[in-house]
Design an enzyme around this catalytic site. Structure first.
Site, PDB file in Angstrom:
ATOM      1  N   GLU A 123       0.835  -1.201   0.000  1.00  7.24           N
ATOM      2  CA  GLU A 123       0.000   0.000   0.000  1.00  7.24           C
ATOM      3  C   GLU A 123       0.874   1.257   0.000  1.00  7.24           C
ATOM      4  OE1 GLU A 123      -3.609   1.965   2.685  1.00  7.24           O
ATOM      5  OE2 GLU A 123      -2.085   0.724   3.660  1.00  7.24           O
ATOM      6  N   CYS A 163      -5.382  -2.751   3.005  1.00 13.05           N
ATOM      7  CA  CYS A 163      -5.042  -2.569   4.411  1.00 13.05           C
ATOM      8  C   CYS A 163      -6.264  -2.634   5.338  1.00 13.05           C
ATOM      9  CB  CYS A 163      -4.270  -1.261   4.584  1.00 13.05           C
ATOM     10  SG  CYS A 163      -3.399  -1.128   6.180  1.00 13.05           S
ATOM     11  N   LYS A 214      -9.894   2.296  -1.966  1.00 12.32           N
ATOM     12  CA  LYS A 214      -9.962   1.934  -0.555  1.00 12.32           C
ATOM     13  C   LYS A 214     -11.293   2.423  -0.002  1.00 12.32           C
ATOM     14  CE  LYS A 214      -7.205   1.922   3.697  1.00 12.32           C
ATOM     15  NZ  LYS A 214      -5.917   2.314   4.318  1.00 12.32           N
TER      16      LYS A 214
END
EC number: 3.5.-.-
Length: 513
Positions: A270, A379, A345
């Site tokens: 990331e 993440c 995300k």
């Protein structure tokens, strides 16, 4: 002399075609009319059918109205228990067990509106299935058929006796009689096939139509011993650099390593492009992020070229991108055929909001690759189990999680959740993180990672569910093979079957997009 008749005034249009997403609500209404005592399809079921096997979903449209439909999937029937249930064979109606290389088409439903049952709609739908079976060179079509008149005779005869009398034309059953007339032969009778089917007392007849045009393949296509996918995970060190070219050289080195190992995927962490901040000399974190977005085209061009040049699919970590005045954290899939996909995300950490002003995306995407369907969850997203379940229901077999954490506690949240997702959804998960430090870069000072490839926990997989992992907190790669065929078989016959054994009668996950 009378005028010539305009024949178009008398024409009626009947079409058998594939179902499209715009038809879904009409299909659900049709099912309610056809089977008033049974639970109808949910919208997510039918969407899943179109995602997995659109060619096998047909409808009959008459004068613009949908009056009939049928659904099916491909399987290798030898891999299933003869006494299977409808839930077993359809993965609870989602057909995520559809096997594109299967030799048997399995029909899971046919329905015709009660007003139109004298127009041979069912026959037309069956013929559409047979044409598809011939076109795909399938061995047979198998169906689990209801016997809806059996409840009238259940007190005086067994299901087997009832079926025998229908077969000898001594009793009429609207479903079984129809199937026999359409060339299907009886294989066996399955109890407890469909719990809601009280008219059939939960029984079903397993029927088969054999494709006489079937040409056996030289290889045994019906039994795939393995479907290996090789993954190279890059644990990337964040250190000062002096140009984008230096960054590109480091990236190419690792892609070359992945390619030399004949990897199918190379996975970067990331926001590892924040390494570019080390030469931008911008002290304000929010302004530094805006500066990084100026390199978006260079980043995309670099990874697209590398994926094609080195013949490897690349999960390009993630990168900050400005779109319509907002900055997003976006992970890119660079396929080795040169095409590109992206996943925003969805869950933004308090840190990302405070320091960088990152905005959230709103779609869970699943991508087709030459190694099956995959998903990317960046993440923090892997810490929300709903997202992984949605991805699994959409057909994902591998979830890639690029991450960036500054301490062991943050890292363990990602790792533990990733391993939990592998068990819960019977999928492989992959985490790739950053290590090292950027001393002069605000909010990217320190990193902690131990990257890895994880599997479900069962006898077929690695003893501890770890396919491979790096050493903690040093720059390195780990390369491991995952087997999608073992995964598919384990979903059907594993010690436990988390996907199949879900209690959809008491809970479900609804994806609102």
């Amino acid at each position: 002399m009378s005028e010539k008749l305009d024949l178009t005034r008398f024409e009626k249009k009947m079409v058998i075609r594939n179902i499209e997403e715009k038809d879904i609500d009409k299909i659900i209404d049709l099912q309610k009319d056809c089977f008033p005592g049974m639970e109808p399809w949910k919208r997510e079921h039918l969407i899943s059918h179109l995602e997995h096997f659109p060619e096998g979903q047909f409808c009959a449209e008459f004068e613009g109205e949908i009056i009939g439909s049928c659904s099916s999937l491909l399987i290798n029937f030898d891999e299933y228990d003869d006494r299977h249930t409808w839930q077993d064979i359809t993965d609870d109606g989602y057909i995520t067990n559809h096997n594109p290389d299967g030799l048997n088409m399995y029909g899971i439903e046919v329905m015709v509106h009660p007003k139109y049952r004298r127009m041979k709609i069912g026959h037309r739908l069956y013929e559409a299935r047979k044409d598809l079976a011939r076109r795909l060179n399938l061995k047979s079509i198998i169906i689990g058929g209801r016997i809806p008149n059996y409840h009238k005779y259940a007190e005086e005869m067994t299901a087997r006796e009832y079926v025998e009398q229908v077969t000898r034309h001594q009793i009429y059953d609207p479903v079984l009689s129809f199937q026999l007339m359409n060339g299907f032969t009886l294989m066996r009778i399955n109890p407890n096939y469909l719990p809601d089917d009280t008219a059939s007392i939960k029984y079903a007849t397993l029927m088969e139509w054999n494709n006489v045009d079937y040409l056996p393949q030289q290889t045994k296509r019906y039994y795939k011993s393995a479907f290996p996918v090789r993954i190279c995970v890059i644990q990337y060190e964040m250190k000062k650099i002096y140009s984008f070219e230096e960054f590109a050289n480091q990236v190419e080195y690792y892609v070359d390593v992945a390619s030399d190992a004949r990897s199918d995927f190379a996975v970067f962490p990331e926001i590892f492009t924040t390494q570019l901040m080390s030469f931008l000399e911008e002290r304000s974190p929010s302004l530094a992020v805006q500066r990084i977005t100026e390199y978006t085209e260079d980043y995309i061009s670099l990874f697209t070229d590398l994926a094609v040049k080195y013949n490897v699919n690349i999960i390009g970590g993630s990168h900050f991108v400005e779109e319509e005045g907002k900055i997003y954290n976006i992970a890119y899939l660079f396929r080795r055929d040169g095409t590109i996909e992206k996943q925003y995300k969805l869950h933004i950490t308090p840190n990302e909001r405070k320091w960088w002003g990152i905005s959230a995306g709103d779609q869970v995407r699943v991508f087709d690759t030459d190694c099956g369907k995959i998903a990317i969850q960046i993440c923090y997203d892997i810490e929300f189990p709903e997202l992984a379940r949605i991805a699994a229901d959409k057909g994902a077999k591998i979830i890639f999680t690029p991450f960036c954490t500054e301490d062991r506690q943050g890292y363990l949240r990602v790792r533990y959740c990733s391993q939990a997702r592998a068990v819960e959804n019977q999928i492989y998960t992959v985490i790739s993180g950053t290590v090292g430090n950027l001393p002069q870069t605000e909010n990217m000072d320190i990193q902690y990672a131990q990257s890895g490839i994880f599997a479900p926990s069962d006898f077929e997989f690695a003893r501890d569910g770890i396919v491979g992992e790096t050493n903690p907190n040093i720059e390195m790669v780990v390369i491991g093979d995952v087997d999608l065929e073992i995964l598919r078989r384990q979903r059907q016959n594993g010690t436990v079957r988390q996907l199949k054994d879900r209690r959809r009668d008491i809970y479900h996950i609804q994806y609102k997009k």
